[in-house]
Design a protein around this motif. Structure first.
Motif, PDB file in Angstrom:
ATOM      1  N   MET A  69      85.950  31.174  -2.557  1.00 61.50           N
ATOM      2  CA  MET A  69      86.898  31.508  -3.622  1.00 61.50           C
ATOM      3  C   MET A  69      87.778  30.295  -3.916  1.00 61.50           C
ATOM      4  O   MET A  69      88.425  29.771  -3.016  1.00 61.50           O
ATOM      5  CB  MET A  69      87.771  32.683  -3.149  1.00 61.50           C
ATOM      6  CG  MET A  69      88.614  33.307  -4.216  1.00 61.50           C
ATOM      7  SD  MET A  69      89.679  34.599  -3.502  1.00 61.50           S
ATOM      8  CE  MET A  69      89.026  36.065  -4.254  1.00 61.50           C
ATOM      9  N   ALA A 108      89.965  36.483 -13.751  1.00 64.27           N
ATOM     10  CA  ALA A 108      88.659  36.936 -14.256  1.00 64.27           C
ATOM     11  C   ALA A 108      87.533  36.027 -13.751  1.00 64.27           C
ATOM     12  O   ALA A 108      86.384  36.462 -13.659  1.00 64.27           O
ATOM     13  CB  ALA A 108      88.672  36.975 -15.781  1.00 64.27           C
ATOM     14  N   LYS A 109      87.870  34.787 -13.434  1.00 64.00           N
ATOM     15  CA  LYS A 109      86.860  33.863 -12.907  1.00 64.00           C
ATOM     16  C   LYS A 109      86.739  33.963 -11.388  1.00 64.00           C
ATOM     17  O   LYS A 109      85.994  33.209 -10.770  1.00 64.00           O
ATOM     18  CB  LYS A 109      87.214  32.417 -13.285  1.00 64.00           C
ATOM     19  CG  LYS A 109      87.108  32.106 -14.768  1.00 64.00           C
ATOM     20  CD  LYS A 109      87.440  30.644 -15.039  1.00 64.00           C
ATOM     21  CE  LYS A 109      87.580  30.366 -16.533  1.00 64.00           C
ATOM     22  NZ  LYS A 109      86.339  30.560 -17.289  1.00 64.00           N
ATOM     23  N   GLY A 110      87.541  34.822 -10.781  1.00 63.76           N
ATOM     24  CA  GLY A 110      87.442  35.035  -9.341  1.00 63.76           C
ATOM     25  C   GLY A 110      88.334  34.149  -8.490  1.00 63.76           C
ATOM     26  O   GLY A 110      88.139  34.045  -7.283  1.00 63.76           O
ATOM     27  N   ARG A 167      91.652  32.866  -6.387  1.00 64.17           N
ATOM     28  CA  ARG A 167      92.856  33.348  -5.712  1.00 64.17           C
ATOM     29  C   ARG A 167      94.012  32.622  -6.393  1.00 64.17           C
ATOM     30  O   ARG A 167      94.035  31.381  -6.398  1.00 64.17           O
ATOM     31  CB  ARG A 167      92.822  33.013  -4.217  1.00 64.17           C
ATOM     32  CG  ARG A 167      94.118  33.350  -3.491  1.00 64.17           C
ATOM     33  CD  ARG A 167      94.030  33.022  -2.019  1.00 64.17           C
ATOM     34  NE  ARG A 167      93.214  33.990  -1.307  1.00 64.17           N
ATOM     35  CZ  ARG A 167      93.655  35.176  -0.869  1.00 64.17           C
ATOM     36  NH1 ARG A 167      94.919  35.513  -1.046  1.00 64.17           N
ATOM     37  NH2 ARG A 167      92.852  36.010  -0.246  1.00 64.17           N
ATOM     38  N   SER A 185      95.360  43.514  -9.461  1.00 59.71           N
ATOM     39  CA  SER A 185      95.009  42.765  -8.261  1.00 59.71           C
ATOM     40  C   SER A 185      95.099  43.662  -7.030  1.00 59.71           C
ATOM     41  O   SER A 185      94.336  43.527  -6.079  1.00 59.71           O
ATOM     42  CB  SER A 185      95.952  41.567  -8.121  1.00 59.71           C
ATOM     43  OG  SER A 185      95.542  40.727  -7.107  1.00 59.71           O
ATOM     44  N   SER A 245      91.226  48.113  -6.416  1.00 57.27           N
ATOM     45  CA  SER A 245      89.854  47.595  -6.391  1.00 57.27           C
ATOM     46  C   SER A 245      89.069  48.130  -7.583  1.00 57.27           C
ATOM     47  O   SER A 245      89.488  49.046  -8.271  1.00 57.27           O
ATOM     48  CB  SER A 245      89.168  48.013  -5.105  1.00 57.27           C
ATOM     49  OG  SER A 245      89.187  49.409  -5.035  1.00 57.27           O
ATOM     50  N   GLU A 296      88.395  46.748 -10.415  1.00 58.14           N
ATOM     51  CA  GLU A 296      88.786  46.296 -11.741  1.00 58.14           C
ATOM     52  C   GLU A 296      87.898  45.139 -12.162  1.00 58.14           C
ATOM     53  O   GLU A 296      87.207  44.536 -11.359  1.00 58.14           O
ATOM     54  CB  GLU A 296      90.250  45.831 -11.726  1.00 58.14           C
ATOM     55  CG  GLU A 296      91.246  46.933 -11.386  1.00 58.14           C
ATOM     56  CD  GLU A 296      91.432  47.905 -12.537  1.00 58.14           C
ATOM     57  OE1 GLU A 296      90.938  47.616 -13.645  1.00 58.14           O
ATOM     58  OE2 GLU A 296      92.051  48.959 -12.316  1.00 58.14           O
ATOM     59  N   ARG A 297      87.972  44.774 -13.468  1.00 60.84           N
ATOM     60  CA  ARG A 297      87.151  43.658 -13.916  1.00 60.84           C
ATOM     61  C   ARG A 297      87.684  42.331 -13.396  1.00 60.84           C
ATOM     62  O   ARG A 297      87.032  41.318 -13.459  1.00 60.84           O
ATOM     63  CB  ARG A 297      87.043  43.648 -15.442  1.00 60.84           C
ATOM     64  CG  ARG A 297      88.334  43.381 -16.140  1.00 60.84           C
ATOM     65  CD  ARG A 297      88.205  43.640 -17.618  1.00 60.84           C
ATOM     66  NE  ARG A 297      89.519  43.669 -18.245  1.00 60.84           N
ATOM     67  CZ  ARG A 297      90.169  42.616 -18.675  1.00 60.84           C
ATOM     68  NH1 ARG A 297      89.632  41.427 -18.549  1.00 60.84           N
ATOM     69  NH2 ARG A 297      91.352  42.727 -19.222  1.00 60.84           N
ATOM     70  N   HIS A 298      88.915  42.343 -12.858  1.00 66.45           N
ATOM     71  CA  HIS A 298      89.438  41.131 -12.227  1.00 66.45           C
ATOM     72  C   HIS A 298      88.859  41.035 -10.832  1.00 66.45           C
ATOM     73  O   HIS A 298      88.936  41.972 -10.058  1.00 66.45           O
ATOM     74  CB  HIS A 298      90.960  41.218 -12.092  1.00 66.45           C
ATOM     75  CG  HIS A 298      91.641  41.146 -13.404  1.00 66.45           C
ATOM     76  ND1 HIS A 298      92.202  40.007 -13.890  1.00 66.45           N
ATOM     77  CD2 HIS A 298      91.815  42.081 -14.337  1.00 66.45           C
ATOM     78  CE1 HIS A 298      92.704  40.247 -15.074  1.00 66.45           C
ATOM     79  NE2 HIS A 298      92.482  41.496 -15.371  1.00 66.45           N
ATOM     80  N   HIS A 299      88.287  39.883 -10.503  1.00 61.47           N
ATOM     81  CA  HIS A 299      87.705  39.738  -9.175  1.00 61.47           C
ATOM     82  C   HIS A 299      88.627  38.949  -8.270  1.00 61.47           C
ATOM     83  O   HIS A 299      88.474  38.960  -7.070  1.00 61.47           O
ATOM     84  CB  HIS A 299      86.354  39.030  -9.276  1.00 61.47           C
ATOM     85  CG  HIS A 299      85.413  39.712 -10.217  1.00 61.47           C
ATOM     86  ND1 HIS A 299      84.975  40.983  -9.997  1.00 61.47           N
ATOM     87  CD2 HIS A 299      84.873  39.324 -11.399  1.00 61.47           C
ATOM     88  CE1 HIS A 299      84.174  41.349 -10.995  1.00 61.47           C
ATOM     89  NE2 HIS A 299      84.114  40.364 -11.865  1.00 61.47           N
ATOM     90  N   GLY A 300      89.561  38.225  -8.849  1.00 59.77           N
ATOM     91  CA  GLY A 300      90.429  37.361  -8.059  1.00 59.77           C
ATOM     92  C   GLY A 300      91.567  38.134  -7.417  1.00 59.77           C
ATOM     93  O   GLY A 300      91.673  39.348  -7.524  1.00 59.77           O
TER      94      GLY A 300
END
Ligand code: G4F
Length: 343
Positions: free
Chosen positions: A1, A23-25, A27, A50, A53, A55-59
């Motif tokens: 990450m 959105a790009k993952g 931190r 954030s 869990s 969600e379309r946000h991975h970061g």
């Protein structure tokens, strides 16, 4: 990450950049000042996402306390977070206000950048650094449009402080081989723009007049021209600048310039209102030294970064007006809004 530190994460630009990085993952570490009021409405949704869990946000977003006027806090944060990328967006960003608080503006915008770069240098991290530079560096120029080779002639304490930060960034790149870049961004707006910048003041004012909350809008110089783009598009450019094989400085602009009167006409027009019936001018919103016309040439960003603005002037104004009308409809009656008192 991958990890990134954003100073100024609670501002317009910081909130869009955080969205893009999450959105790009990434931190994402967001620097926040300790203060008695928690003005974090622009990133509340990111904190909620954030924390949950699926969600379309991975970061992951983490806020850290620090201050641009406190070098020890910056060193501590950099040491803890060990970011791959640092985006320095923090600062006193209002040009007119910088004439009232020049020392504070210099402390945060100029010396703050130096403190952050020193913190990065001392930790010897392999880090990429983005400095939020500004079209205000150019000041009043005859030769337009402005590009990376145009000379600088700052015309406000804000612009002078930004000039120091610009050259400090270049100096750390040349002296220490750091990957440090300047994004020379022209005016960039959005529904998240601070309410005392002219575009948001206008869209909020027009929407307030439409709803009968306010009867007039008082502004300063209506003849100034700006090259206005959409802040989210510009934060895409900031990210791209840190993904290149070598560090360099880039102008980010639309290449179109409009006057305040054009903006008024477009914004009031969205609401079927004639701005000339509602707008007055007052010397208190004028600046001791004004930058009359600004227009940028982002050819280099287009060619090297493959970046281009995706939002037109008309779409931008409409987006802001629609947002403010919707927000005010919800907040009518709230004592929180007093648009006529804005700077
Ligand atoms: O919206 P403004 O305050 O933005 P300005 O001074 O161009 O600076 C903004 O863009 C720069 C470039 O990206 C940034 F570096 C800077 O941090 C900031 O984000 O004013 C735009 C124009 C000026 O010519 C001003 O004189 O609008 C004119 N104006 C007319 N009446 C007004 C008003 N500006 C403000 N803020 N309020 C007025 O009532």
């Amino acid at each position: 990450m991958k990890s990134a530190l954003i100073t100024g994460i609670t501002g317009q630009d910081g909130s869009y950049l955080a969205e893009i990085l999450l959105a790009k993952g990434y931190r994402v570490y967001g620097l926040v000042r300790r203060s008695s009021s928690l003005a974090r409405n622009r990133i509340d949704h990111l904190q909620r996402m954030s924390a949950s869990s699926g969600e379309r946000h991975h970061g992951v977003l983490q806020l850290v306390y620090g201050d641009m006027n406190d070098g020890a806090s910056l060193r501590h944060i950099v040491d803890e977070a060990r970011p791959d990328e640092v985006y320095n967006l923090a600062g006193q960003s209002h040009v007119r206000v910088s004439f009232d608080v020049p020392e504070h503006t210099a402390d945060i915008d100029a010396l703050g950048t130096l403190r952050l770069l020193e913190a990065l240098r001392e930790t010897k991290l392999d880090v990429r650094f983005y400095q939020a530079s500004s079209s205000e560096l150019f000041g009043a120029r005859d030769a337009l449009p402005l590009n990376e080779s145009s000379p600088f002639r700052p015309r406000s304490p804000y612009a002078v402080a930004k000039l120091f930060a610009y050259w400090t960034t270049v100096n750390y790149r040349e002296s220490y081989g750091m990957y440090a870049v300047n994004g020379i961004l022209f005016n960039h707006e959005s529904p998240r723009r601070g309410e005392n910048f002219v575009t948001r003041k206008i869209t909020l004012g027009a929407a307030s007049i439409k709803l009968g909350i306010q009867s007039k809008l008082v502004l300063g110089n209506l003849d100034a021209k700006r090259d206005w783009g959409y802040a989210r598009d510009y934060m895409e450019a900031a990210w791209l600048m840190l993904q290149q094989p070598a560090p360099d400085d880039y102008v980010v602009a639309t290449g179109e310039s409009h006057s305040i009167k054009d903006f008024l006409s477009e914004a009031f027009g969205c609401l079927d209102l004639d701005w000339q019936q509602y707008v007055e001018t007052d010397a208190r919103y004028m600046r001791p030294a004004e930058v009359e016309t600004v227009i940028g040439d982002a050819t280099k960003a287009r060619r090297v970064l493959g970046w281009q603005p995706r939002t037109s002037f008309r779409e931008l104004v409409r987006m802001m007006v629609d947002h403010d009308l919707g927000q005010l409809r919800k907040e009518v009656g709230s004592s929180l809004l007093h648009p006529e008192k804005l700077v």
